[in-house]
Design an enzyme around this catalytic site. Structure first.
Site, mmCIF file in Angstrom:
data_model
loop_
_atom_site.group_PDB
_atom_site.id
_atom_site.type_symbol
_atom_site.label_atom_id
_atom_site.label_comp_id
_atom_site.label_asym_id
_atom_site.label_seq_id
_atom_site.Cartn_x
_atom_site.Cartn_y
_atom_site.Cartn_z
ATOM 1 N N CYS A 101 0.852 -1.179 0.000
ATOM 2 C CA CYS A 101 0.000 0.000 0.000
ATOM 3 C C CYS A 101 0.893 1.237 0.000
ATOM 4 C CB CYS A 101 -0.889 -0.006 1.250
ATOM 5 S SG CYS A 101 -2.010 1.394 1.353
ATOM 6 N N HIS A 143 -9.140 -3.989 -1.992
ATOM 7 C CA HIS A 143 -8.148 -3.207 -1.224
ATOM 8 C C HIS A 143 -8.543 -1.726 -1.208
ATOM 9 C CE1 HIS A 143 -3.807 -2.192 -0.120
ATOM 10 N NE2 HIS A 143 -4.303 -1.016 -0.470
ATOM 11 N N GLU A 144 -8.878 -1.206 -2.394
ATOM 12 C CA GLU A 144 -9.206 0.225 -2.487
ATOM 13 C C GLU A 144 -10.550 0.515 -1.815
ATOM 14 O OE1 GLU A 144 -6.830 2.000 -3.217
ATOM 15 O OE2 GLU A 144 -5.579 0.540 -4.254
ATOM 16 N N HIS A 147 -10.201 1.191 1.749
ATOM 17 C CA HIS A 147 -9.761 2.555 2.095
ATOM 18 C C HIS A 147 -10.969 3.485 2.275
ATOM 19 C CE1 HIS A 147 -5.429 2.392 2.000
ATOM 20 N NE2 HIS A 147 -5.380 1.885 0.779
HETATM 21 ZN ZN ZN Z 1 -3.731 0.989 -0.073
#
Ligand code: ZN
Length: 182
Positions: A101, A143-144, A147
């Site tokens: 990341c 993953h995004e 966030h």
């Molecule tokens: Zn990330």
């Protein structure tokens, strides 16, 4: 002309906030943010980046997979802006893969993700898109998406033994070019 954005790092409280829906995709601020995020991800050899990583509290991220130093086996795709995404359904099976990341430099983690997801989102032109992503692209999406919920991949590793420094990752995983090197 796109600008490179400062990517905030683990420990910055902005990384832990839940992002808010984008109301007007055509706003100049949003369109500039998209261009800047794409440029920033590419300059940093990222395959994705989310608005909260630039301290912007918008439900918006970029997927921009292509092979690079950090992810030599990544598939190539056009940089794509994903706005107000939802995960509608997912496969039962999870696959573990190594993730990094831009907000957590120097660390990789072995993270379980759904192998296939069905999603919908708004694109940068304001059109509703729906479709399925699999494998590495599905991993980037998840993953995004995390966030936007204030989560990072460290929250998902099953054990601290599944963490590795970037240097070890490069020498062990990338050098061996195993299928898990994603
Ligand atoms: Zn990330």
């Amino acid at each position: 002309m796109a600008n490179l954005l400062r990517v905030i790092q683990l420990g910055n409280p902005n990384l832990r906030r839940r992002a808010q829906p984008v109301e007007h995709v055509q706003d100049e601020r949003i369109q500039h943010l998209i261009d800047d995020l794409i440029a920033t991800a590419q300059a940093a050899n990222g395959v994705g980046i989310a608005a909260p990583q630039a301290a912007q509290c918008d439900r918006l991220f970029i997927m921009a997979s292509r092979p690079n130093e950090r992810y030599p086996h990544a598939p190539t795709m056009e940089p794509t802006a994903i706005i107000n995404p939802r995960i509608l359904a997912h496969s039962n099976d999870c696959v573990k893969g190594w993730e990094g990341c831009l907000s957590i430099p120097g660390i990789r983690g072995l993270v379980p993700r759904y192998r296939e997801i069905e999603v919908k989102y708004i694109d940068r032109w304001g059109d509703l898109q729906q479709g399925c992503f699999t494998d590495f692209i599905a991993r980037i999406f998840q993953h995004e998406y995390d966030h936007l919920e204030g989560r990072v991949f460290l929250d998902r590793v099953e054990s601290t033994q599944d963490l590795m420094t970037e240097q070890e990752y490069q020498s062990r995983i990338v050098a061996s070019s195993s299928g898990q090197a994603h």
